[in-house]
Design a protein around this motif. Sequence first.
Motif, PDB file in Angstrom:
ATOM      1  N   THR A 180       0.806  -1.094  -0.035  1.00  0.00           N
ATOM      2  CA  THR A 180       0.191  -0.121   0.032  1.00  0.00           C
ATOM      3  C   THR A 180       0.895   1.340   0.247  1.00  0.00           C
ATOM      4  N   HIS A 224      -6.652  -4.032  -6.314  1.00  0.00           N
ATOM      5  CA  HIS A 224      -6.613  -4.089  -4.845  1.00  0.00           C
ATOM      6  C   HIS A 224      -7.365  -2.922  -4.094  1.00  0.00           C
ATOM      7  N   TYR A 225      -7.672  -3.176  -3.141  1.00  0.00           N
ATOM      8  CA  TYR A 225      -8.464  -2.021  -2.373  1.00  0.00           C
ATOM      9  C   TYR A 225      -7.490  -1.025  -2.025  1.00  0.00           C
ATOM     10  N   LYS A 229      -7.819   3.149  -1.618  1.00  0.00           N
ATOM     11  CA  LYS A 229      -7.429   3.918  -0.388  1.00  0.00           C
ATOM     12  C   LYS A 229      -6.448   4.818  -0.693  1.00  0.00           C
ATOM     13  N   ALA A 232      -7.736   7.934  -2.101  1.00  0.00           N
ATOM     14  CA  ALA A 232      -8.851   8.771  -0.993  1.00  0.00           C
ATOM     15  C   ALA A 232      -7.690   9.722  -0.344  1.00  0.00           C
ATOM     16  N   GLU A 238     -11.813   8.645  -4.024  1.00  0.00           N
ATOM     17  CA  GLU A 238     -12.171   7.223  -4.367  1.00  0.00           C
ATOM     18  C   GLU A 238     -12.931   7.240  -5.737  1.00  0.00           C
ATOM     19  N   THR A 282      -5.397  -9.919  -6.449  1.00  0.00           N
ATOM     20  CA  THR A 282      -5.268 -10.530  -5.097  1.00  0.00           C
ATOM     21  C   THR A 282      -6.492 -11.739  -5.004  1.00  0.00           C
ATOM     22  N   GLU A 283      -7.536 -11.433  -5.868  1.00  0.00           N
ATOM     23  CA  GLU A 283      -8.496 -12.718  -5.851  1.00  0.00           C
ATOM     24  C   GLU A 283      -8.478 -13.761  -6.529  1.00  0.00           C
TER      25      GLU A 283
ATOM     26  N   ARG B 191      -8.673  16.423   7.713  1.00  0.00           N
ATOM     27  CA  ARG B 191      -9.304  16.878   6.161  1.00  0.00           C
ATOM     28  C   ARG B 191     -10.663  16.069   6.038  1.00  0.00           C
ATOM     29  N   HIS B 199     -13.148  12.106   0.804  1.00  0.00           N
ATOM     30  CA  HIS B 199     -12.477  10.954   0.587  1.00  0.00           C
ATOM     31  C   HIS B 199     -13.126  10.388  -0.782  1.00  0.00           C
ATOM     32  N   LYS B 200     -14.381  10.403  -1.196  1.00  0.00           N
ATOM     33  CA  LYS B 200     -14.950  10.068  -2.232  1.00  0.00           C
ATOM     34  C   LYS B 200     -14.650  11.066  -3.431  1.00  0.00           C
ATOM     35  N   HIS B 363     -12.374   1.081   5.128  1.00  0.00           N
ATOM     36  CA  HIS B 363     -12.371   0.272   3.827  1.00  0.00           C
ATOM     37  C   HIS B 363     -12.530  -1.017   3.979  1.00  0.00           C
ATOM     38  N   THR B 364     -13.035  -1.630   3.095  1.00  0.00           N
ATOM     39  CA  THR B 364     -13.331  -3.084   3.021  1.00  0.00           C
ATOM     40  C   THR B 364     -12.929  -3.870   1.683  1.00  0.00           C
ATOM     41  N   ALA B 365     -12.732  -4.957   1.611  1.00  0.00           N
ATOM     42  CA  ALA B 365     -12.559  -5.934   0.537  1.00  0.00           C
ATOM     43  C   ALA B 365     -13.120  -7.051   0.766  1.00  0.00           C
ATOM     44  N   TYR B 367     -12.151 -10.403   0.085  1.00  0.00           N
ATOM     45  CA  TYR B 367     -11.436 -11.586   0.440  1.00  0.00           C
ATOM     46  C   TYR B 367     -10.736 -11.354   1.893  1.00  0.00           C
ATOM     47  N   LEU B 381      -3.891   2.644   7.393  1.00  0.00           N
ATOM     48  CA  LEU B 381      -3.327   3.330   6.044  1.00  0.00           C
ATOM     49  C   LEU B 381      -2.624   2.083   5.463  1.00  0.00           C
ATOM     50  N   GLY B 383      -1.775  -1.775   4.444  1.00  0.00           N
ATOM     51  CA  GLY B 383      -2.369  -3.027   4.560  1.00  0.00           C
ATOM     52  C   GLY B 383      -1.632  -4.148   5.577  1.00  0.00           C
TER      53      GLY B 383
END
Lengths: 580, 580
Positions: A180, A224-225, A229, A232, A238, A282-283, B191, B199-200, B363-365, B367, B381, B383
Motif C-alpha cells: 500500500t 486491489h482495494y 485507499k 482517497a 475514491e 489478489t482475488e 481533512r 474521501h470519495k 475500507h473493506t475488501a 476476500y 493506511l 495493509g
Amino acid sequence: MSFCHLFRIEINMIISSLISTYFQPSTNDKEFEKWIATALSAVLDFLENRDGFKIHSDKSPSEISKIFNSSKIPNKGESIARVLNETIENIIKNSVRVSNPYFIGHMTGATPNFLLICDIIISALNQNVVKIETALSATYVEWQTLCWLHRLIYDRSENFYSKVLQNSDTAIGNCCSGGTVGNITALVAARNKAFPNIHKKGIYLSYQKEKCKRAVVIVSERGHYSIKKACAIMGIGEENVISVPCHLFTNKINLSELKKIIKKLTVEKVKIIAIIGIAAGTETGNVDDLSSLAKICKDNNIWFHVDAAWGGALLLSKTHKKIVKGIKNADSVVIDGHKFLYLTLSHSSVLFKNKNSLDTIRHTANYIIRDGSVDLGRTTLEGSRRFDSLKLWFTLKVLGQEGYDLLIKNAIKNAFLLAKLASEHPSFEVTSQPETSIITYRYIPKELKMRMVLAKKIHVTENKKFLAELKNHSFGKKEDFIRVTKKVNSALNKINTNLQKEQRKNGKSFISRTTLQTVWKSQEIVVLRAVPFHPLTNNETLAEILREQEELGNKLFAKIRKRIMNEEAQAIRFFSDFLI
Amino acid sequence: MSFCHLFRIEINMIISSLISTYFQPSTNDKEFEKWIATALSAVLDFLENRDGFKIHSDKSPSEISKIFNSSKIPNKGESIARVLNETIENIIKNSVRVSNPYFIGHMTGATPNFLLICDIIISALNQNVVKIETALSATYVEWQTLCWLHRLIYDRSENFYSKVLQNSDTAIGNCCSGGTVGNITALVAARNKAFPNIHKKGIYLSYQKEKCKRAVVIVSERGHYSIKKACAIMGIGEENVISVPCHLFTNKINLSELKKIIKKLTVEKVKIIAIIGIAAGTETGNVDDLSSLAKICKDNNIWFHVDAAWGGALLLSKTHKKIVKGIKNADSVVIDGHKFLYLTLSHSSVLFKNKNSLDTIRHTANYIIRDGSVDLGRTTLEGSRRFDSLKLWFTLKVLGQEGYDLLIKNAIKNAFLLAKLASEHPSFEVTSQPETSIITYRYIPKELKMRMVLAKKIHVTENKKFLAELKNHSFGKKEDFIRVTKKVNSALNKINTNLQKEQRKNGKSFISRTTLQTVWKSQEIVVLRAVPFHPLTNNETLAEILREQEELGNKLFAKIRKRIMNEEAQAIRFFSDFLI
C-alpha cells in the motif's frame, strides 16, 4: 524523611538497577540465554505442532478477546519469566499457523526458517535506515537490494547501475513496509509528474492552473482495494478511480473497454494520472496484458504503474517470467517481499524506471537526511524504518535466482494441480483459472454440478436452436429457469460461506473465501480461494483439503435440502429434477 | 533425453530438497541451532564491543558501498553458513552501535535486551495483523495496546473502553510503522472531517462545493519535516503548511502570532484543517503549550493534532507528564514506540479522542477485512502489517508504568546534566534549554565565549545608554560589530560541523548536529544535538563526550586561527581582541 519515603527510594533503586540490566547486552547472563531458549522452543513447539495441532486455536475470537480486556497499563512490572509464560500460553498458543502447508488461505505464509536469523540480527542491531548515521552497511544493503530488483525488472546496463550506486542524487526506488505504501508512493510520483509543482501548491491550485476539473486513476475491477485507499488519501478521491471491466474467464482487463474509456475521458478533458496494470489480482491471481497496457500508456502519454505486489516474484522464474511480460515498460512497479518472495513481514519495494521520478518526493531536514547525503530517508514516504531489506538480501543470496525459480514453479504447479483436482471432482467447480499461484473454486453438490454447467450455457447462450431444443425439457421458460438458478446460487453461497467457516473451526486446514462476479453477472458468487504457494504443500495436502471440504459441503447441503418450505430448498429440488 | 538434461533434473531435485528443508520448522536440526547460536553470538560480540570498539566503523561509507556494488541477483545460491559469515563480516561489523551509551545522537538507540525475545516470536509466528484470519491473539494484543495508550492520553471511563473492546464498529486508533504514517492518518481524518465526502469526491470537487479556495495546516517552525511531507502526499500542498514562529528561548509556538495568523486566514476565508501541537520538537525537544493550543482550537472549531512521536512517553511519568498537559484535549495524537518508549524499530500508534474519527478511512475488501469484522486492517493506511505491538505489550508488562517513570526521569535528568556541564564549561554554549531529553549546544573557544555573550546582548539590545557605554570600547559601530560577529559565527559553524564529523570518525562516541535560528535570527547556527536517553548514559559518559569535543574543537579552532589572510580568521582575531 519518613520511613515510607526511604523505603520508596530503596524500591526505586532496586527497580532502577533491575531495569539497567535490561539494557546490557547480557551475553554471559544465563538468565538471558534461558529466555531466548524458552522463546525459541515455544515457537518451534508451535510451528512443529507438538502442542495438539490446530491451524486456528480452539478458542473463539470472543474468548480470546476476554484475555486481553484490561484497558489500563499495569502500574507495576512483572518478571520476564512471567510475561514470557503469559505470552506463550495466551499469545503463541492462540496464534494462527500461517506457515503450515495446510494453511493455503492467504498470501501470508511460508517463510524459510533462516529468516529467524535475519530477524535476530535486525532486532539486535536496531539500525534505522532513514539515515546513514544510524545505518551504515544497512544503507548499502538496502540500496543493493533495490538495484537487484530494478535490474530484474528493467534490465538497464551495468553502467546505469554503477552510476546509480555511487550517486546520492538519484534514487531508483524505496523499500517500504508494504504494497500500500508502495502504491501510494508510485501514484504520488505519477500525480506530481502530471501536475508540475502540485507537491508544493496542492491539488486545488494545480488543477486550476492546468484548467483541469477532474483527474483519475484507471485500474481493472480486479484492482486491489489499496488503490482506492491511496487515491482517497492523496486527495484524488475514491470516485476518481475508474474501474475497467475484466474478461469474464481470464479476469484480465478488457483492453477495448479501456480504450473506449480513455477516449471518453479525453473528450471530457479529464486528466488520466495513471493506468495501473495488475500483476496479479489478489482475488484470482490473474495478470493483465502488461505489454498492451504499456503500449496504450505510451500512445496516450500516461504514467504506467504495475501493482506486482504478488506477481513481481515471477521475474525470478525463467519459466514463468513471461506471465509478466511488458513489466519493463512500466514507469513504476511495486513488489512485496512478504508475499511471493517468501519473506517474513514486512518488506516491500517500489521501483521507478526513470531515476528522476522520485525527485518531486525529495525532502530534507536539518538534523537528518541532509541534502546531498546518501540517506535513504530522502525519498521515502515513511521516516524511521527497520532494516528489513536484510531479509531479501540474505534470502536472494541463499536461494539464488535458481532457488526462487524452483519455489515459484512448484507454487504454480500446485495451483494447477488443485484446479485439476477440483474440476475433475464431482463436487467442485473451478471459478477462475490459475495463472500464478491463486485459484478459486466452489463446492457444488454432485447432483447439481452437471446441471449447473448446462444452466450456465443456457444463461449465456443466444442460440435459439439450442434453446428451442431445450424447451422440450422440464425447466420451462429461460427467464424462470434463470430465476431458479439464482436461488440455487444463493443457497450455494451460503453453503460455501459456512463450509469455509467450519473448515477454519475444525482447524485442520485453512482456505479463504471471496465473492466474484462470474458468468452470473448480476449475482455475486461466493468462492473458496486458495493460495497454495507453500513449498511443502503437495498433491496429498490438496486432496485432503478437498476431501474435508466435500464432506462439510455435503453435510451443509443435506441440511438445506431438508427444509421443505424454504424457497432455496425448493429451487434446489426443482433444479436437481430437471433432465439433462 | 540427453545426459545434460538428466543431470539438470538431478541438480534441481537436490536443490529442491535442500530448499524444502528451509521450510521445515527444524527444531531438531543441529544445523539450525548452530546458525541461531552463531548469529546471537555475533550480535552480542558487536553489542558488547568485544571486536574492537567503534560506534561507527573504521571503514568509510564509500569503502562500504564497494562491498555491495554488484547490481545483479546471484544466480546460484550459497550455503547459509557462508551467507551468515558474510553478514557478520560485512554487515554487522559495519553497523552503527546505536544502542551504546556513548551514542547520544539520535532518537534511535537504547532498547531493552528482552525485545530480542519478542522479535524472535514475531518473526517465527509471522502473523499478519491486517486480518483476524492471519492473526488471532495478535489482533487482540494490538487492540489492547491501543486501548492502553488511549486511556493514558484521554483517560475515558472503564465503560468506554469495555464497549470499544467489544465493538467491531469503533476504532480508537491504529498501530503503524512510524510517526509519519501516523501523522498522515491523523491529518487525513482531520481533512475528511473538514470536508465531508472528500474521501470519495477528492480535494478539487470538495473545496469547490464548500467554496473554499485554500485549506491549510498550521504548525510551529519546529514542526517535523513529516508534516510537510504528509501535506504534499495528501494533495494539500507543502505551501499550505503555515509555519508559526517560536519563542526564541523556549522553542515553543508563539501563541499570539498564532492567533494573528488564524484571524488573518479567517478573514481571507482560508479553511484551517488542523493545528498541530509539537510534543516534542525533534531538534530541541521542547513542547508547545498544549492546553492553550487546545483552547484556541476549540474556540475556532479546528482539529487539534498533537505530534507526540517523541514526547508521548512522558505520559508514563508521574513527575514529567505535566510537560504534555493538555494533550487529552487533542483530537488525535501520534506516539512512537521506537523512540522514547525504548522499542526496537518499528512501532508507532495514532490515537483518536472520538471513536468515530476513523470512520471516513474505513475500507473493506471481499476476500479480506469484511465489513463487520474485527480486522485491524479496516482503518489502517497500511495493509499487511507485522505484529509489532507485541513489543509494546511485553515491555509495558515487564517495566510497568513505574519502570517507564524511572527511565524517563533518568533520561531527562541526563539532558539537564549535560546542559549544566556545557553551560558551566568555558568552551561550550547551550543553545536550547532541555525540557524532555534533547539538548543542543555548541563548541565555542574559551577566548570567545564571554565575548559571544556580550555580542548577543549587543545584537538584541535597543538600550541606547548601554550601547553608548560600549561605544568607548574597541569594537566600533554596532552594525560593523554585528557583521564581524556573523563571520565569527560562520567560523564556529564550520568548526562545529567538522567537530561532529571528526567525533563520528573517531568512533568513541556520537552526537548529531543540526542548524537553529537562535538569537542570530537571519543566520543559521550549527549546533550539536544530544539525545542522552540511554539508561546507562551517565555523568561520566557525558563528561567524557564533552572532553573529546573540547579537544577536537580546540584543534579545529587553532587551525582556522592560523590562516592569516582568511576573512573569518581576521574576524576571530578582531573579536578576541575587543575588550570586555
